[in-house]
Design a protein around this motif. Sequence first.
Motif, PDB file in Angstrom:
ATOM      1  N   ARG A  62      34.018  32.525  74.790  1.00  0.00           N
ATOM      2  CA  ARG A  62      33.445  31.416  74.017  1.00  0.00           C
ATOM      3  C   ARG A  62      33.018  30.266  74.932  1.00  0.00           C
ATOM      4  O   ARG A  62      31.898  29.740  74.821  1.00  0.00           O
ATOM      5  CB  ARG A  62      34.460  30.917  72.985  1.00  0.00           C
ATOM      6  CG  ARG A  62      34.736  31.905  71.860  1.00  0.00           C
ATOM      7  CD  ARG A  62      35.567  31.268  70.750  1.00  0.00           C
ATOM      8  NE  ARG A  62      35.898  32.245  69.725  1.00  0.00           N
ATOM      9  CZ  ARG A  62      35.090  32.575  68.718  1.00  0.00           C
ATOM     10  NH1 ARG A  62      33.906  31.993  68.611  1.00  0.00           N
ATOM     11  NH2 ARG A  62      35.454  33.474  67.826  1.00  0.00           N
ATOM     12  N   LEU A  63      33.908  29.861  75.812  1.00  0.00           N
ATOM     13  CA  LEU A  63      33.557  28.787  76.738  1.00  0.00           C
ATOM     14  C   LEU A  63      32.466  29.227  77.708  1.00  0.00           C
ATOM     15  O   LEU A  63      31.649  28.407  78.146  1.00  0.00           O
ATOM     16  CB  LEU A  63      34.803  28.329  77.498  1.00  0.00           C
ATOM     17  CG  LEU A  63      34.667  27.028  78.312  1.00  0.00           C
ATOM     18  CD1 LEU A  63      34.143  25.900  77.426  1.00  0.00           C
ATOM     19  CD2 LEU A  63      36.008  26.653  78.923  1.00  0.00           C
ATOM     20  N   ALA A  64      32.427  30.519  78.019  1.00  0.00           N
ATOM     21  CA  ALA A  64      31.368  31.033  78.885  1.00  0.00           C
ATOM     22  C   ALA A  64      30.003  30.841  78.235  1.00  0.00           C
ATOM     23  O   ALA A  64      29.037  30.413  78.897  1.00  0.00           O
ATOM     24  CB  ALA A  64      31.607  32.509  79.193  1.00  0.00           C
ATOM     25  N   TYR A  65      29.895  31.148  76.949  1.00  0.00           N
ATOM     26  CA  TYR A  65      28.634  30.914  76.233  1.00  0.00           C
ATOM     27  C   TYR A  65      28.285  29.420  76.234  1.00  0.00           C
ATOM     28  O   TYR A  65      27.121  29.040  76.409  1.00  0.00           O
ATOM     29  CB  TYR A  65      28.749  31.412  74.799  1.00  0.00           C
ATOM     30  CG  TYR A  65      28.164  32.783  74.563  1.00  0.00           C
ATOM     31  CD1 TYR A  65      26.888  33.115  75.007  1.00  0.00           C
ATOM     32  CD2 TYR A  65      28.889  33.759  73.866  1.00  0.00           C
ATOM     33  CE1 TYR A  65      26.347  34.371  74.782  1.00  0.00           C
ATOM     34  CE2 TYR A  65      28.356  35.028  73.639  1.00  0.00           C
ATOM     35  CZ  TYR A  65      27.086  35.326  74.095  1.00  0.00           C
ATOM     36  OH  TYR A  65      26.551  36.574  73.877  1.00  0.00           O
ATOM     37  N   ALA A  66      29.283  28.560  76.033  1.00  0.00           N
ATOM     38  CA  ALA A  66      29.036  27.119  76.000  1.00  0.00           C
ATOM     39  C   ALA A  66      28.539  26.619  77.354  1.00  0.00           C
ATOM     40  O   ALA A  66      27.617  25.786  77.433  1.00  0.00           O
ATOM     41  CB  ALA A  66      30.314  26.381  75.592  1.00  0.00           C
ATOM     42  N   ILE A  67      29.127  27.129  78.428  1.00  0.00           N
ATOM     43  CA  ILE A  67      28.684  26.727  79.769  1.00  0.00           C
ATOM     44  C   ILE A  67      27.270  27.222  80.042  1.00  0.00           C
ATOM     45  O   ILE A  67      26.452  26.514  80.646  1.00  0.00           O
ATOM     46  CB  ILE A  67      29.674  27.249  80.824  1.00  0.00           C
ATOM     47  CG1 ILE A  67      31.027  26.550  80.676  1.00  0.00           C
ATOM     48  CG2 ILE A  67      29.121  27.041  82.236  1.00  0.00           C
ATOM     49  CD1 ILE A  67      32.106  27.098  81.576  1.00  0.00           C
ATOM     50  N   MET A  68      26.952  28.419  79.589  1.00  0.00           N
ATOM     51  CA  MET A  68      25.593  28.937  79.740  1.00  0.00           C
ATOM     52  C   MET A  68      24.586  28.064  79.006  1.00  0.00           C
ATOM     53  O   MET A  68      23.485  27.798  79.497  1.00  0.00           O
ATOM     54  CB  MET A  68      25.526  30.371  79.223  1.00  0.00           C
ATOM     55  CG  MET A  68      26.178  31.419  80.100  1.00  0.00           C
ATOM     56  SD  MET A  68      25.304  31.678  81.674  1.00  0.00           S
ATOM     57  CE  MET A  68      26.412  30.821  82.811  1.00  0.00           C
TER      58      MET A  68
ATOM     59  N   MET B 156      16.532  27.802  72.732  1.00  0.00           N
ATOM     60  CA  MET B 156      17.417  28.581  73.595  1.00  0.00           C
ATOM     61  C   MET B 156      18.796  27.945  73.685  1.00  0.00           C
ATOM     62  O   MET B 156      19.825  28.626  73.569  1.00  0.00           O
ATOM     63  CB  MET B 156      16.803  28.716  74.988  1.00  0.00           C
ATOM     64  CG  MET B 156      15.645  29.686  75.078  1.00  0.00           C
ATOM     65  SD  MET B 156      14.987  29.808  76.761  1.00  0.00           S
ATOM     66  CE  MET B 156      16.456  30.293  77.670  1.00  0.00           C
ATOM     67  N   VAL B 157      18.842  26.643  73.894  1.00  0.00           N
ATOM     68  CA  VAL B 157      20.121  25.956  74.064  1.00  0.00           C
ATOM     69  C   VAL B 157      20.951  26.025  72.782  1.00  0.00           C
ATOM     70  O   VAL B 157      22.159  26.315  72.815  1.00  0.00           O
ATOM     71  CB  VAL B 157      19.891  24.488  74.479  1.00  0.00           C
ATOM     72  CG1 VAL B 157      21.198  23.707  74.468  1.00  0.00           C
ATOM     73  CG2 VAL B 157      19.250  24.423  75.868  1.00  0.00           C
ATOM     74  N   ILE B 158      20.325  25.778  71.644  1.00  0.00           N
ATOM     75  CA  ILE B 158      21.049  25.796  70.369  1.00  0.00           C
ATOM     76  C   ILE B 158      21.577  27.198  70.070  1.00  0.00           C
ATOM     77  O   ILE B 158      22.709  27.366  69.606  1.00  0.00           O
ATOM     78  CB  ILE B 158      20.139  25.295  69.235  1.00  0.00           C
ATOM     79  CG1 ILE B 158      19.842  23.802  69.426  1.00  0.00           C
ATOM     80  CG2 ILE B 158      20.783  25.530  67.870  1.00  0.00           C
ATOM     81  CD1 ILE B 158      18.808  23.254  68.468  1.00  0.00           C
ATOM     82  N   ALA B 159      20.771  28.221  70.338  1.00  0.00           N
ATOM     83  CA  ALA B 159      21.194  29.600  70.073  1.00  0.00           C
ATOM     84  C   ALA B 159      22.389  29.983  70.939  1.00  0.00           C
ATOM     85  O   ALA B 159      23.354  30.597  70.461  1.00  0.00           O
ATOM     86  CB  ALA B 159      20.039  30.558  70.302  1.00  0.00           C
ATOM     87  N   LEU B 160      22.357  29.627  72.219  1.00  0.00           N
ATOM     88  CA  LEU B 160      23.479  29.944  73.106  1.00  0.00           C
ATOM     89  C   LEU B 160      24.730  29.189  72.696  1.00  0.00           C
ATOM     90  O   LEU B 160      25.845  29.742  72.729  1.00  0.00           O
ATOM     91  CB  LEU B 160      23.109  29.614  74.550  1.00  0.00           C
ATOM     92  CG  LEU B 160      22.074  30.522  75.218  1.00  0.00           C
ATOM     93  CD1 LEU B 160      21.657  29.960  76.574  1.00  0.00           C
ATOM     94  CD2 LEU B 160      22.622  31.935  75.386  1.00  0.00           C
ATOM     95  N   ALA B 161      24.568  27.930  72.316  1.00  0.00           N
ATOM     96  CA  ALA B 161      25.725  27.156  71.860  1.00  0.00           C
ATOM     97  C   ALA B 161      26.307  27.751  70.581  1.00  0.00           C
ATOM     98  O   ALA B 161      27.534  27.816  70.413  1.00  0.00           O
ATOM     99  CB  ALA B 161      25.322  25.704  71.640  1.00  0.00           C
ATOM    100  N   ALA B 162      25.442  28.215  69.677  1.00  0.00           N
ATOM    101  CA  ALA B 162      25.913  28.805  68.425  1.00  0.00           C
ATOM    102  C   ALA B 162      26.719  30.074  68.674  1.00  0.00           C
ATOM    103  O   ALA B 162      27.680  30.368  67.949  1.00  0.00           O
ATOM    104  CB  ALA B 162      24.730  29.098  67.514  1.00  0.00           C
TER     105      ALA B 162
END
Length: 343
Positions: free
Chosen positions: A207-213, A128-134
């Motif tokens: 983009r930063l929103a996805y990274a924070i998620m 989950m974390v890797i997919a959201l960061a990607a």
Amino acid sequence: MELSTLTHTPASIPLADDSFEEAFEGRNMSNRQVSPTGGREVRDGAIRLRGLLAAAGATTAMAFGFGSLALTSVFIRPLEAEFGWSRADISLAYTLSSVGMALGGLFWGRLSDRLNIKSLLFIGSAGMVIALAALSFATSLWQIYAANFALGGLGFACLYAPVLAVTGLWFDRRRGVAVGIVTAGGALGQGIIPYAANALIDGVGWRLAYAIMAAATMAALAIFMPAVQAPPVGDVLPAPVRFSAKPGFQSGRLSPVALLSAAAFLCCACMGVPLMHLTSFVTTVCGSSDVGSLSLLIAMLFGAIGRIAFGLLADRAGNPSAYALASFIQTACVAIFRRWTSN
């Protein structure tokens, strides 16, 4: 609630609810004389605490899992504005995450009977974390699609079955409401997480929103997943299973697993499509993304209340009655929705 009929607690497993004493009635009587100074009560309290922590961890996994899948609903707006992609093209990402969830559920569900639960929780959390960061680095539609497929298939699908099954093992008499609370976490996640993401999009960009998620998901799962573990098992053999869990036809009839799968498909088809487009639709009509994300939050708050309510009903009236009433209400709502939208 949907797995409560498939989970059968071994008679010797300590339970986290008030049925703890009944589970040991007539068995392990020597345990009642462990300590004349209250050692038994201390052990009972520790068991209940472990059960509650396991349920809290499962609720967290459901919240961030379903909430992450629902993020596409609020990211349609910025992706459409930046890349010019159509709403239909972007929303296909949610379809692919759901397909990944379905295929991954078959794969990881089968492995869950063979692998240690800690391994599954680690793989699912990392996925989950890797997919959201990607997703924060995506520059094309296929990257959005691939990351969402991985989010469902390699991420949440790996967490879903184990956390529900473990919750069912800790609770007996109140198993319906326990699983109802855990699944209510999924409904809350579908409302709260997209709502928070929408605020982040307006503040720092998509983009930063996805990274924070991704960072928030990693922190939450790292804190709560260690508590998700099965209760200790004694020497007494598990109670016999009341029906076979094998899919397909048995004695000329569909198995309960096949029927439950069909019911889950129809339920999610009726719910998932409107929810995915609700935020963008309300945003277009009202001209406010805040109102759009708030509409999804309100819808999912009622979803959480309903899951707990039907969990209570399942404990009191039985699973078939709860399923029948829930199915009737959903069918009626679909018919009403169709009439209202056609006018």
